[in-house]
Design a protein around this motif. Sequence first.
Motif, mmCIF file in Angstrom:
data_model
loop_
_atom_site.group_PDB
_atom_site.id
_atom_site.type_symbol
_atom_site.label_atom_id
_atom_site.label_comp_id
_atom_site.label_asym_id
_atom_site.label_seq_id
_atom_site.Cartn_x
_atom_site.Cartn_y
_atom_site.Cartn_z
ATOM 1 N N PRO A 30 0.835 -1.202 0.000
ATOM 2 C CA PRO A 30 0.000 0.000 0.000
ATOM 3 C C PRO A 30 0.869 1.251 0.000
ATOM 4 C CG PRO A 30 -0.369 -1.331 1.978
ATOM 5 C CD PRO A 30 0.658 -2.019 1.165
ATOM 6 N N ALA A 31 0.328 2.355 -0.452
ATOM 7 C CA ALA A 31 1.096 3.597 -0.578
ATOM 8 C C ALA A 31 1.681 4.052 0.756
ATOM 9 C CB ALA A 31 0.227 4.689 -1.170
ATOM 10 N N ASP A 32 0.933 3.894 1.848
ATOM 11 C CA ASP A 32 1.430 4.357 3.141
ATOM 12 C C ASP A 32 2.483 3.421 3.734
ATOM 13 O OD1 ASP A 32 -0.401 2.345 3.637
ATOM 14 O OD2 ASP A 32 -1.152 3.247 5.491
ATOM 15 N N ALA A 33 2.757 2.301 3.091
ATOM 16 C CA ALA A 33 3.755 1.350 3.575
ATOM 17 C C ALA A 33 5.055 1.434 2.785
ATOM 18 C CB ALA A 33 3.198 -0.069 3.508
ATOM 19 N N ARG A 34 5.189 2.479 1.936
ATOM 20 C CA ARG A 34 6.387 2.614 1.123
ATOM 21 C C ARG A 34 7.190 3.831 1.552
ATOM 22 N NH1 ARG A 34 3.771 2.155 -4.724
ATOM 23 N NH2 ARG A 34 2.036 2.991 -3.572
ATOM 24 N N ILE A 35 8.505 3.680 1.591
ATOM 25 C CA ILE A 35 9.392 4.811 1.834
ATOM 26 C C ILE A 35 9.659 5.435 0.473
ATOM 27 C CG2 ILE A 35 11.657 5.557 2.640
ATOM 28 C CD1 ILE A 35 11.695 3.162 4.497
ATOM 29 N N ARG A 36 9.435 6.742 0.366
ATOM 30 C CA ARG A 36 9.590 7.402 -0.921
ATOM 31 C C ARG A 36 10.607 8.535 -0.884
ATOM 32 N NH1 ARG A 36 3.380 7.849 -1.773
ATOM 33 N NH2 ARG A 36 2.918 5.839 -2.675
ATOM 34 N N ARG A 37 10.656 9.249 0.217
ATOM 35 C CA ARG A 37 11.515 10.427 0.290
ATOM 36 C C ARG A 37 12.966 10.054 0.555
ATOM 37 N NH1 ARG A 37 8.947 13.892 4.769
ATOM 38 N NH2 ARG A 37 11.153 14.259 4.919
ATOM 39 N N SER A 38 13.866 10.770 -0.073
ATOM 40 C CA SER A 38 15.299 10.544 0.090
ATOM 41 C C SER A 38 15.724 10.711 1.549
ATOM 42 C CB SER A 38 16.070 11.515 -0.798
ATOM 43 O OG SER A 38 17.447 11.354 -0.623
ATOM 44 N N GLN A 39 15.121 11.668 2.245
ATOM 45 C CA GLN A 39 15.460 11.896 3.651
ATOM 46 C C GLN A 39 15.075 10.695 4.501
ATOM 47 O OE1 GLN A 39 13.594 13.976 1.816
ATOM 48 N NE2 GLN A 39 14.558 15.999 1.846
ATOM 49 N N ASP A 40 13.966 10.063 4.189
ATOM 50 C CA ASP A 40 13.521 8.886 4.936
ATOM 51 C C ASP A 40 14.457 7.702 4.693
ATOM 52 O OD1 ASP A 40 11.421 10.389 5.898
ATOM 53 O OD2 ASP A 40 9.963 9.586 4.466
ATOM 54 N N PHE A 41 14.904 7.549 3.439
ATOM 55 C CA PHE A 41 15.880 6.501 3.137
ATOM 56 C C PHE A 41 17.160 6.751 3.920
ATOM 57 C CE2 PHE A 41 13.365 5.308 -0.577
ATOM 58 C CZ PHE A 41 13.616 3.958 -0.686
ATOM 59 N N GLY A 42 17.653 7.981 3.850
ATOM 60 C CA GLY A 42 18.894 8.329 4.545
ATOM 61 C C GLY A 42 18.793 8.125 6.038
ATOM 62 N N SER A 43 17.678 8.506 6.617
ATOM 63 C CA SER A 43 17.473 8.338 8.053
ATOM 64 C C SER A 43 17.477 6.866 8.441
ATOM 65 C CB SER A 43 16.144 8.982 8.454
ATOM 66 O OG SER A 43 15.839 8.691 9.787
ATOM 67 N N ALA A 44 16.775 6.050 7.666
ATOM 68 C CA ALA A 44 16.723 4.618 7.973
ATOM 69 C C ALA A 44 18.090 3.968 7.810
ATOM 70 C CB ALA A 44 15.700 3.925 7.075
ATOM 71 N N LEU A 45 18.840 4.379 6.786
ATOM 72 C CA LEU A 45 20.173 3.808 6.576
ATOM 73 C C LEU A 45 21.124 4.229 7.697
ATOM 74 C CD1 LEU A 45 20.551 4.265 2.730
ATOM 75 C CD2 LEU A 45 20.202 2.128 3.968
ATOM 76 N N LYS A 46 20.979 5.465 8.162
ATOM 77 C CA LYS A 46 21.889 5.984 9.182
ATOM 78 C C LYS A 46 21.605 5.400 10.564
ATOM 79 C CE LYS A 46 23.504 10.274 9.256
ATOM 80 N NZ LYS A 46 23.536 11.742 9.375
#
Length: 138
Positions: free
Chosen positions: A3-19
């Motif tokens: 579902p749309a609300d279960a996807r990470i889309r923003r670059s900042q969210d990816f970076g935060s999760a990776l960090k």
Amino acid sequence: MLPADARIRRSQDFGSALKRGRRAARGGVVVHWAPLTAPTEDTAAQPPTPPAADANRTARAGFVVSKAVGNAVARNKVKRRLRHAVAAELPHWPPGTDVVVRATPRAAERDFAQLQRDLAEAVQAARAGRARERRSTP
């Protein structure tokens, strides 16, 4: 399908999760598990960046499949398989958790059952805080 609300889309969210996420690798995937952080003494004085809505949102997943995995056909095939595997696992993840799944070049060689097993084992290891043991070289 996620579902749309279960996807990470923003670059900042990816970076935060990776960090801030714990990393574990198994077979053809590397998982970065970033649970919702509980407030500590240092962060208790600061207001939460997104209001307490983070605690109520569903777990989210994002995917990274680089050109090292293969051509466009191979990359899309790996992405579809990983999305399907994550959709089955997602209901078992705590609310507010962000998970980034990165495919390694070995992912293109693995069938769906192997990718699903790799994902489950990597998520379990990351949740437990056990990263892949590295061999020490003398």
